[in-house]
Design an enzyme around this catalytic site. Structure first.
Site, PDB file in Angstrom:
ATOM      1  NE  ARG A  66      -4.189  -1.696   0.372  1.00  0.00           N
ATOM      2  CZ  ARG A  66      -5.318  -1.410   1.007  1.00  0.00           C
ATOM      3  NH1 ARG A  66      -5.524  -0.219   1.498  1.00  0.00           N
ATOM      4  NH2 ARG A  66      -6.259  -2.314   1.109  1.00  0.00           N
ATOM      5  NE  ARG A 105      -7.930   6.110   2.013  1.00  0.00           N
ATOM      6  CZ  ARG A 105      -8.866   5.262   2.440  1.00  0.00           C
ATOM      7  NH1 ARG A 105     -10.126   5.583   2.354  1.00  0.00           N
ATOM      8  NH2 ARG A 105      -8.520   4.107   2.962  1.00  0.00           N
ATOM      9  NE  ARG A 145     -10.579   7.506  -3.351  1.00  0.00           N
ATOM     10  CZ  ARG A 145     -11.873   7.761  -3.165  1.00  0.00           C
ATOM     11  NH1 ARG A 145     -12.450   8.725  -3.818  1.00  0.00           N
ATOM     12  NH2 ARG A 145     -12.567   7.023  -2.322  1.00  0.00           N
ATOM     13  CG  ASP A 170      -8.894  -3.395  -4.186  1.00  0.00           C
ATOM     14  OD1 ASP A 170      -8.281  -2.755  -3.322  1.00  0.00           O
ATOM     15  OD2 ASP A 170      -9.703  -4.303  -3.918  1.00  0.00           O
ATOM     16  CE1 TYR A 228     -11.595  -8.319   1.058  1.00  0.00           C
ATOM     17  CE2 TYR A 228     -13.722  -7.336   1.515  1.00  0.00           C
ATOM     18  CZ  TYR A 228     -12.354  -7.292   1.584  1.00  0.00           C
ATOM     19  OH  TYR A 228     -11.748  -6.228   2.165  1.00  0.00           O
TER      20      TYR A 228
HETATM   21  O1  CP3 Z   1       0.100  -1.582  -2.479  1.00  0.00           O
HETATM   22  C1  CP3 Z   1      -0.229  -0.745  -3.342  1.00  0.00           C
HETATM   23  O2  CP3 Z   1       0.212   0.427  -3.307  1.00  0.00           O
HETATM   24  C2  CP3 Z   1      -1.087  -1.187  -4.499  1.00  0.00           C
HETATM   25  C3  CP3 Z   1      -2.449  -0.968  -4.339  1.00  0.00           C
HETATM   26  C4  CP3 Z   1      -3.355  -1.897  -3.529  1.00  0.00           C
HETATM   27  C5  CP3 Z   1      -4.657  -1.479  -3.156  1.00  0.00           C
HETATM   28  N1  CP3 Z   1      -5.312  -2.538  -2.619  1.00  0.00           N
HETATM   29  C6  CP3 Z   1      -5.196  -0.137  -3.376  1.00  0.00           C
HETATM   30  C7  CP3 Z   1      -6.339   0.335  -2.567  1.00  0.00           C
HETATM   31  C8  CP3 Z   1      -3.215  -3.220  -3.115  1.00  0.00           C
HETATM   32  C9  CP3 Z   1      -2.000  -4.131  -3.205  1.00  0.00           C
HETATM   33  C10 CP3 Z   1      -4.462  -3.615  -2.554  1.00  0.00           C
HETATM   34  C11 CP3 Z   1      -4.738  -4.982  -2.065  1.00  0.00           C
HETATM   35  C12 CP3 Z   1      -5.941  -5.228  -1.257  1.00  0.00           C
HETATM   36  N2  CP3 Z   1      -7.187  -4.678  -1.397  1.00  0.00           N
HETATM   37  C13 CP3 Z   1      -6.006  -6.174  -0.219  1.00  0.00           C
HETATM   38  C14 CP3 Z   1      -4.875  -7.077   0.212  1.00  0.00           C
HETATM   39  C15 CP3 Z   1      -3.872  -6.351   1.003  1.00  0.00           C
HETATM   40  C16 CP3 Z   1      -4.322  -5.973   2.356  1.00  0.00           C
HETATM   41  O3  CP3 Z   1      -4.301  -4.772   2.649  1.00  0.00           O
HETATM   42  O4  CP3 Z   1      -4.650  -6.887   3.109  1.00  0.00           O
HETATM   43  C17 CP3 Z   1      -7.306  -6.126   0.309  1.00  0.00           C
HETATM   44  C18 CP3 Z   1      -7.832  -6.947   1.459  1.00  0.00           C
HETATM   45  C19 CP3 Z   1      -8.040  -5.190  -0.472  1.00  0.00           C
HETATM   46  C20 CP3 Z   1      -9.469  -4.845  -0.350  1.00  0.00           C
HETATM   47  C21 CP3 Z   1      -9.641  -3.410  -0.067  1.00  0.00           C
HETATM   48  N3  CP3 Z   1      -9.567  -2.399  -1.009  1.00  0.00           N
HETATM   49  C22 CP3 Z   1      -9.930  -2.801   1.183  1.00  0.00           C
HETATM   50  C23 CP3 Z   1     -10.092  -3.546   2.497  1.00  0.00           C
HETATM   51  C24 CP3 Z   1     -10.057  -1.426   0.942  1.00  0.00           C
HETATM   52  C25 CP3 Z   1     -10.506  -0.390   1.911  1.00  0.00           C
HETATM   53  C26 CP3 Z   1      -9.473  -0.089   2.914  1.00  0.00           C
HETATM   54  C27 CP3 Z   1      -8.958   1.287   2.648  1.00  0.00           C
HETATM   55  O5  CP3 Z   1      -7.746   1.490   2.796  1.00  0.00           O
HETATM   56  O6  CP3 Z   1      -9.784   2.152   2.322  1.00  0.00           O
HETATM   57  C28 CP3 Z   1      -9.780  -1.200  -0.433  1.00  0.00           C
HETATM   58  C29 CP3 Z   1      -9.706   0.097  -1.126  1.00  0.00           C
HETATM   59  C30 CP3 Z   1      -8.338   0.484  -1.578  1.00  0.00           C
HETATM   60  N4  CP3 Z   1      -7.488  -0.334  -2.256  1.00  0.00           N
HETATM   61  C31 CP3 Z   1      -7.723   1.774  -1.431  1.00  0.00           C
HETATM   62  C32 CP3 Z   1      -6.476   1.681  -2.067  1.00  0.00           C
HETATM   63  C33 CP3 Z   1      -5.455   2.779  -2.249  1.00  0.00           C
HETATM   64  C34 CP3 Z   1      -8.329   2.994  -0.793  1.00  0.00           C
HETATM   65  C35 CP3 Z   1      -9.216   3.618  -1.815  1.00  0.00           C
HETATM   66  C36 CP3 Z   1      -9.537   5.048  -1.544  1.00  0.00           C
HETATM   67  O7  CP3 Z   1      -8.778   5.919  -1.992  1.00  0.00           O
HETATM   68  O8  CP3 Z   1     -10.565   5.292  -0.923  1.00  0.00           O
END
Ligand code: CP3
Length: 340
Positions: A22, A26, A35, A71, A149
């Site tokens: 990640r 944000r 965003r 994602d 999920y």
């Molecule tokens: O690592 C990186 O920089 C690449 C981007 C990346 C995202 N999601 C972007 C994202 C990666 C590798 C993921 C993987 C992901 N997504 C996982 C596995 C890794 C982990 O964290 O366990 C999971 C479970 C998800 C599912 C997911 N997507 C969740 C739980 C959320 C909400 C949590 C949050 O941070 O808001 C997302 C949304 C998401 N995926 C965001 C980002 C940057 C936030 C989106 C926003 O800007 O609102």
């Protein structure tokens, strides 16, 4: 070869390569700026934007690998499973899948590559920008994490519905895991064809299982998944929350095992033996005063004892509360302190 790819192959490197899960998100002002104009899904689906966001942490912090911005849930679209990203609760599945009938109704995707054209295009843009200087990682969710999920409908504490289905209808569970495994293989191999130089499989929620249940309900599918991936790139197999599973995850496959901070890196590596290790700084360490953060990073590097094959990372994703300046200081510190 780059330090990151050499470490994936357990070859010696001049310093310990570092990237952060990640690393685009944000906590970055530039991310928030983009965003504020687009939804998360629009960002993912606009190749020029997702490419730009992928490159942000490379340019800002000098990390040793980029991870393609996307994602784990995007794969659900070709499977025709509806989902949305809500502002408050994160991702939500519109109609959770809980019965054998609902599992049978999930269609086997006809043409995943076509459905994720935006992602493959973004990978090509990023590769053209980075050439071979900094390698690009593609990723997918592991079948268990995706299944949980689909069944829970969103994030979960106890995975009650997932385990109920797994224990009461193992045949339906296997059908679901088989369909998800097929889709993940195709999704990851398409990313390799588009140019990613490494893959990561995120089994973020698998830690809720006992070793016996992992062996029975998950490992056979993971085994098949790893055997079906394009062998030309190294694969990182990441899981959190349950160090007892790491030996089983290693048996399932992957060149690198990604571990979280609940595990002791030195002990874990001795137990796992011949495999590369990624991890495992507690992401909250970045919220500590800088000297404390560096002490904590130092302990992680020291516990790897300069063994070839350590990739420095957090134990899970960067927290939204993190200061960008701390990330820069962390990356610089890892490079300086591990330099050999
Ligand atoms: O690592 C990186 O920089 C690449 C981007 C990346 C995202 N999601 C972007 C994202 C990666 C590798 C993921 C993987 C992901 N997504 C996982 C596995 C890794 C982990 O964290 O366990 C999971 C479970 C998800 C599912 C997911 N997507 C969740 C739980 C959320 C909400 C949590 C949050 O941070 O808001 C997302 C949304 C998401 N995926 C965001 C980002 C940057 C936030 C989106 C926003 O800007 O609102």
């Amino acid at each position: 070869m780059s330090a990151f790819l050499s470490a994936c192959r357990r070859e010696p490197t001049m310093y310990t390569p570092v990237w952060l899960m990640r690393q685009a998100g944000r906590y970055q002002a530039k991310y928030r700026d983009i965003r504020s104009k687009l939804s998360f899904i629009e960002m993912c689906k606009t190749p020029e934007i997702s490419a730009e966001v992928t490159l942000l942490p490379v340019r800002q912090f000098g990390v040793d690998a980029a991870i393609q911005f996307a994602d784990i849930l995007l794969i659900l679209e070709p499977l025709e499973i509806g989902f949305e990203f809500t502002e408050k609760q994160g991702p939500r599945i519109l109609k959770p899948v809980r019965t054998a009938g609902e599992i049978d109704a999930i269609r086997e995707p006809v043409d995943i590559r076509n459905a994720i054209g935006y992602l493959l295009e973004s990978i090509r843009i990023v590769r053209a920008e980075l050439s071979d200087r900094v390698p690009l990682i593609g990723f997918a969710g592991a079948p268990f994490t995706l299944a949980s999920y689909l069944i829970e409908g969103g994030a979960s504490q106890e995975y009650v519905n997932t385990k109920r289905l797994m224990f009461s209808d193992p045949t339906a569970w296997d059908v679901l895991m088989t369909k998800l495994t097929n889709a993940v293989v195709e999704y990851l191999n398409a990313q390799v064809d588009a140019g990613v130089q490494a893959l990561q499989v995120f089994d973020s929620w698998v830690g809720c299982l006992s070793p016996a249940d992992y062996r029975k309900y998950v490992r056979p599918h993971m085994n098949r998944l790893f055997r079906a991936l394009n062998p030309s790139v190294p694969v990182i197999h990441f899981g959190t929350g349950n160090p007892a599973l790491y030996p089983l995850m290693k048996q399932a496959g992957g060149d690198v095992i990604g571990i979280d901070w609940r595990a002791d890196l030195e002990l874990q590596w001795s137990a796992l033996g011949e495999v590369a290790i990624m991890g495992n700084l507690d992401p909250s360490s970045l919220l500590a005063p800088i000297e404390e953060m560096k002490q904590r990073a130092k302990r992680v590097i020291d516990s790897a004892k300069s063994r070839p094959g350590h990739i420095f990372n957090l134990g899970h994703g960067v927290l939204p509360q993190t200061d960008e300046s701390s990330v820069k200081l962390l990356v610089d510190f890892v490079h300086e302190y591990s330099s050999r």
